[in-house]
Each structure stands twice: as structure tokens, then as C-alpha cells.
Design an enzyme around this catalytic site. Structure first.
Site, short mmCIF file in Angstrom:
data_model
loop_
_atom_site.label_atom_id
_atom_site.label_comp_id
_atom_site.label_asym_id
_atom_site.label_seq_id
_atom_site.Cartn_x
_atom_site.Cartn_y
_atom_site.Cartn_z
CB SER A 6 14.67 2.92 2.79
OG SER A 6 14.60 1.60 2.28
CG HIS A 31 10.70 3.28 4.55
ND1 HIS A 31 9.40 3.72 4.54
CD2 HIS A 31 10.87 2.61 3.38
CE1 HIS A 31 8.80 3.33 3.42
NE2 HIS A 31 9.67 2.66 2.69
CG ASP A 33 11.33 -0.39 1.35
OD1 ASP A 33 10.25 0.20 1.16
OD2 ASP A 33 12.43 0.20 1.45
CG MET A 35 10.00 -5.23 -1.71
SD MET A 35 11.22 -4.75 -2.93
CE MET A 35 11.61 -3.08 -2.39
CG HIS A 64 6.50 0.76 1.44
ND1 HIS A 64 7.40 1.31 0.55
CD2 HIS A 64 5.37 0.51 0.73
CE1 HIS A 64 6.85 1.39 -0.64
NE2 HIS A 64 5.62 0.90 -0.57
CG MET A 66 6.20 -2.15 -2.08
SD MET A 66 7.92 -1.64 -2.28
CE MET A 66 8.45 -1.72 -0.57
CG MET A 135 5.40 4.15 -4.39
SD MET A 135 6.54 3.92 -3.00
CE MET A 135 8.07 3.56 -3.86
CG ASP A 173 9.74 4.97 -0.55
OD1 ASP A 173 10.96 5.05 -0.73
OD2 ASP A 173 9.15 3.91 -0.23
#
Ligand code: DX5
Ligand code: ZN
Length: 213
Positions: A6, A31, A33, A35, A64, A66, A135, A173
């Protein structure tokens, strides 16, 4: 076991070189993230940074999300052609519709479950997704402690996959390291995400290798 570093824990001032280094060191996926400061109390990167990350990467992206307003973000990241595009089941009112939409756009759809969300919520989704991401921390930050309850969820999910003859993969994760990788592998995990464990080590190759069981 496949390993997806990540980049949340990478050096953002030297992002391209950190990405190249983990790719050379044996990463299977990268990966990412995303957000939005609403679904989680943190903000990370938008599509321009992710595009730059994609250019530096020699392995496929695992994005991913979020975020709130999931479909808006899905449209933002589909053009980058990640391998997987995953979103949280807690946030989307019509997950099956969005899964179908992602697939029709040539990307493998995946669904993410927060630590408190039961595996039973996947019963009518499991055959439609290529990946379930469980998660093992509350999402939002790197470097948090692994929540071992996820191991039981992995076993339950493995059973559901077998009974429904789904072909989807299981990814975990949060807080993954060289100490819990064996338990994750035994429980039936296919892909582990690791941020701080890899990027805070001074030997990316050794830390990735220690997760590949
Ligand atoms: C947390 C993110 C993770 C994070 C993992 O919300 O989804 O991908 O980067 O970081 P570590 O491996 O440090 O827990
Ligand atoms: Zn993540």
C-alpha cells in the site's frame, strides 16, 4: 500468497522511485488507498496522483475506495484501468448495480467489509465479485494494529466461497506483517495488503518475501 504494497506508507516526495522499488522487490499488485475525508477521517490522493503512480508501476493497480458517493469516484478511477476496483459495502445502497457497472467497463469489481460488517452481508453478492477485501483495521490510516478477529471472518468467507462455487479471491488489509502472515495464509487468504510493514523496512525484497508463503 500475493502481496500488494500500500503506497499510503510510501515517501510521497519520492513516490515514483518508491513504487519502482517495490515492483522490482516482488510486489504482485500496487494497493492504492483513495480516501475522501468523509467516509474516513483522512484524505489521500486523487486521480492525477494515481495516474502518476500507475505510470511508475510495472504491476497492476488494486484501487481501494474509502469514500462516500461511491459511483462518482468509480467513474473517476475506471479510466485508469486498475486490475481491481473495490468499494465498501457499508456505503453503497445498490452494490450489485455498481459491481455490474464496473465489470461492464472492463475492470474486476471487488467489495470491502469493515471489521464490524458480517460475512453474511455477502451472501447475495459473492458470486458477482472477483475480490472480497476484509479490513483488519478501521480504515483511514496506515500503521494500526492488526485485529485478529479477521481470521475467523476469512474462514467463514472461504466456506461461503466454496458452498456457492464463487471464484472470488480473499484479500486482507491492515496491520499485516511477518508475524501474522502465516495465520492469514492458513485461514485461506489469497492477497495481503501491507503498507507500513514494507515501506518502513530497509529491505523491501525481504519484507515482501516474508509475506509470500
Ligand atoms: C487503511 C488502508 C490500508 C493501509 C494499510 O485504511 O486501507 O491499505 O495502507 O496500512 P498498514 O499495512 O500499515 O496497516
Ligand atoms: Zn487499503
Amino acid at each position: 500468497m500475493y502481496v500488494a504494497p500500500s503506497i499510503l506508507s510510501a515517501d510521497f516526495g519520492n513516490l515514483a522511485s518508491d513504487i519502482k522499488a517495490v515492483c522490482v522487490a516482488g510486489a504482485d499488485l500496487l494497493h492504492i488507498d483513495v480516501m475522501d475525508g468523509h467516509f474516513v477521517p483522512n484524505l489521500t490522493m486523487g486521480p492525477m496522483i494515481v495516474q502518476a503512480a500507475s505510470k511508475a508501476s510495472s504491476v497492476p493497480l488494486d484501487i481501494h475506495l474509502m469514500v462516500e458517493n461511491v459511483s462518482f469516484f468509480v467513474d473517476m478511477y475506471l479510466p485508469l484501468k486498475p486490475k481491481f476496483l473495490t468499494f465498501h459495502i457499508e456505503e453503497e445502497r445498490h452494490p450489485l448495480r455498481l459491481i455490474d457497472y464496473i465489470r461492464k467497463n472492463g475492470v474486476s469489481p471487488g467489495i470491502v467489509l469493515n471489521p464490524h460488517t458480517p460475512i453474511s452481508s455477502l451472501k447475495h453478492i459473492i458470486k458477482e465479485v472477483d475480490l472480497v477485501l476484509l479490513m483488519s483495521v478501521n480504515p483511514g490510516f496506515g500503521g494500526q494494529a492488526f485485529m485478529p478477529d479477521v481470521l475467523e471472518k476469512v474462514r467463514e468467507l472461504r466456506e461461503l466461497i466454496e458452498t456457492t462455487k464463487s471464484v472470488c479471491m480473499i484479500e486482507v488489509d491492515g496491520g499485516v506483517n511477518g508475524l501474522n502472515a502465516r495465520d492469514l495464509d492458513d485461514a485461506g487468504v489469497d492477497i495481503v495488503v501491507a503498507g507500513s510493514y514494507i515501506f518502513s523496512s530497509n529491505d523491501y525484497e525481504a519484507s515482501i518475501k516474508s509475506l509470500k508463503l
